[in-house]
Design a protein around this motif. Sequence first.
Motif, PDB file in Angstrom:
ATOM      1  N   ALA A 122      50.104  41.465  36.912  1.00  0.00           N
ATOM      2  CA  ALA A 122      48.792  40.804  36.921  1.00  0.00           C
ATOM      3  C   ALA A 122      48.781  39.859  38.122  1.00  0.00           C
ATOM      4  CB  ALA A 122      48.557  40.040  35.625  1.00  0.00           C
ATOM      5  N   GLU A 123      48.246  40.327  39.258  1.00  0.00           N
ATOM      6  CA  GLU A 123      48.438  39.590  40.505  1.00  0.00           C
ATOM      7  C   GLU A 123      47.595  38.325  40.573  1.00  0.00           C
ATOM      8  OE1 GLU A 123      46.801  43.104  42.566  1.00  0.00           O
ATOM      9  OE2 GLU A 123      45.823  41.629  43.842  1.00  0.00           O
TER      10      GLU A 123
ATOM     11  N   ARG B 154      40.133  46.065  37.458  1.00  0.00           N
ATOM     12  CA  ARG B 154      39.886  47.252  38.274  1.00  0.00           C
ATOM     13  C   ARG B 154      40.310  48.519  37.528  1.00  0.00           C
ATOM     14  NH1 ARG B 154      43.151  44.566  43.060  1.00  0.00           N
ATOM     15  NH2 ARG B 154      44.340  44.156  41.174  1.00  0.00           N
TER      16      ARG B 154
ATOM     17  N   ASP C  93      38.810  34.854  42.387  1.00  0.00           N
ATOM     18  CA  ASP C  93      37.530  35.572  42.346  1.00  0.00           C
ATOM     19  C   ASP C  93      37.249  36.208  40.988  1.00  0.00           C
ATOM     20  OD1 ASP C  93      39.468  37.498  42.467  1.00  0.00           O
ATOM     21  OD2 ASP C  93      38.541  38.664  44.069  1.00  0.00           O
ATOM     22  N   VAL C  94      37.965  35.797  39.953  1.00  0.00           N
ATOM     23  CA  VAL C  94      37.665  36.242  38.589  1.00  0.00           C
ATOM     24  C   VAL C  94      37.602  35.013  37.685  1.00  0.00           C
ATOM     25  CG1 VAL C  94      38.510  38.637  38.548  1.00  0.00           C
ATOM     26  CG2 VAL C  94      40.140  36.767  38.369  1.00  0.00           C
TER      27      VAL C  94
ATOM     28  N   ILE D 179      42.401  34.577  33.625  1.00  0.00           N
ATOM     29  CA  ILE D 179      43.300  35.702  33.370  1.00  0.00           C
ATOM     30  C   ILE D 179      42.585  36.609  32.379  1.00  0.00           C
ATOM     31  CG2 ILE D 179      45.537  36.443  32.475  1.00  0.00           C
ATOM     32  CD1 ILE D 179      46.742  33.884  33.344  1.00  0.00           C
ATOM     33  N   LEU D 180      42.494  37.867  32.712  1.00  0.00           N
ATOM     34  CA  LEU D 180      41.805  38.811  31.839  1.00  0.00           C
ATOM     35  C   LEU D 180      42.832  39.581  31.011  1.00  0.00           C
ATOM     36  CD1 LEU D 180      39.281  40.159  34.494  1.00  0.00           C
ATOM     37  CD2 LEU D 180      38.949  38.313  32.894  1.00  0.00           C
TER      38      LEU D 180
ATOM     39  N   ASP E  52      43.936  44.258  34.006  1.00  0.00           N
ATOM     40  CA  ASP E  52      43.397  44.281  35.364  1.00  0.00           C
ATOM     41  C   ASP E  52      41.987  44.872  35.329  1.00  0.00           C
ATOM     42  OD1 ASP E  52      42.756  44.864  38.019  1.00  0.00           O
ATOM     43  OD2 ASP E  52      44.831  45.326  38.549  1.00  0.00           O
TER      44      ASP E  52
ATOM     45  N   GLY F 246      42.351  30.935  46.959  1.00  0.00           N
ATOM     46  CA  GLY F 246      42.936  32.172  47.479  1.00  0.00           C
ATOM     47  C   GLY F 246      42.109  32.784  48.595  1.00  0.00           C
TER      48      GLY F 246
END
Length: 459
Positions: free
Chosen positions: A260-261, A236, A226-227, A230-231, A234, A4
């Motif tokens: 969940a983008e 943030r 960048d994570v 899947i958490l 979100d 990405g």
Amino acid sequence: MKFGGSSVADADRIRGVGDIVIARSKGEPKPPVVVVSAMKGVTDMLLGAARSAEEGKREYKDAIYGLMGKHHDAVKALVTDNSAGASLLIEVDGLLDELGEILHGVELVRECSPRTKDLVSGFGERLSCRIVAAHITDRGIECEAVDAREIIRTDDNHGRAVVDFTVSGKLIRDRLAGRKGISVVTGFIASTADGVATTLGRNGSDYTASILGAALDTDAVEIWTDVDGILTADPRIVPNAWVIPEISFQEAMELSYFGAEVIHPYTLIPVMEKDLPVYIKNTLNPQAAGTRISRTAAPKDSPITGIASIDNISMITIEGGGMVGMPGIAGRIFASVAAAGVNIIMITQASSEHSICLVCRTDEAERAVDLLKRDLSDAIYSRMIRDIIITTGLEIVAVIGENMKGRVGLSGKLFSALGDAGINILAIAQGSTELNISFVIENSSKTEALGAIHRAFIG
Ligand code: ADP
Ligand code: ASP
Ligand code: MG
């Protein structure tokens, strides 16, 4: 392997992508197919430039210089071979000249159609793809850049084109199957049968990867971001959200559909049919196991797998005593909203049938109501429908999990947790699959609501 925007944000990150791809290509009998997004922020810059040009503002020229600097820096840092570097810089400048001419045209006619917007917004992937391919080649590994407009065929629904899987599948296999080297393919972009550029929608590079994976019948599709995966929510909004090691296709699809983008909502459609697992991995932490999305995810202890939410939501309430027992009213409402081209995210109707609520994106609500008022004018005139109201500034929250099926008392616990946190709920919907409970709250209570549910169910 899809990387990405943040994974190709600058020269250092692209070098990291090179490390991951080259390491993988050494361990496998077949070379990986790589999909790349535009460098971080580039698609937004391109769309901003198109807007400036349309308004007759010359700022779009600054945007082109900005893009030139960004991509030149990357080429200079990533391609050590002088002649390859020089010819790539010429290619980059050629693309930016072409972009400049298109935007000049937009400035002259003061109009940027959806078709032109698709052409403009795809330049980021065309640039990044060449740079990533040149970098891998520079490291002595056979590698080729491929423009997805040659292999992904869509209709002309600009901004969110619909893929023709039969034609694309053949084009993809003809072009990529059996290749000896690594292929680096542009994410996000595609074309019609007439060769007109289209896009798969914002965030669409994930979808590109799964379209290619399904067509080539690969072992797996990897989405590198960048994570760490899947958490549960979100990160943030809920800072102590944690990585879900395994998740089912259905659950991941619901999470992405509700905001969940980390993956584009369509990503799982092509791979589900072929039963290919999808891994979400972190470019900055390649050792982490990531999340595995598949048909058979291991059962979890918690009743809830994850929480997602969508901002900028409005609710349209159609109310009136005359709607009670009036056959066909729901059909007329939905037909009207569909004719307005508005996507309904959630629907609720109380059993008294006194009102029907439709929940959609705020920028579409006005259009829906205008058409509803016109199409239902007879019912409004005869007072069957008393009013059609828009409430804005809302948020949809969705709580998702296979374990919720048949679990007695779950909604009680959910809504008490929200009640204890003092959150006002405007509408609730639960699908009969019991995989998802969604509800509407005021935008301002989003952080509180997500935090409260996370504490109550996930910990
Ligand atoms: P990329 O540029 O790799 O496509 P995106 O920005 O589109 O990455 O998606 C990754 C981001 O999605 C993460 O940085 C994170 O902030 C956000 N995100 C939202 N919800 C979730 C979730 N449930 N799990 C993981 N990430 C999420
Ligand atoms: N570059 C495109 C976007 O920003 C597609 C993607 O990144 O997936 O939407
Ligand atoms: Mg993305």
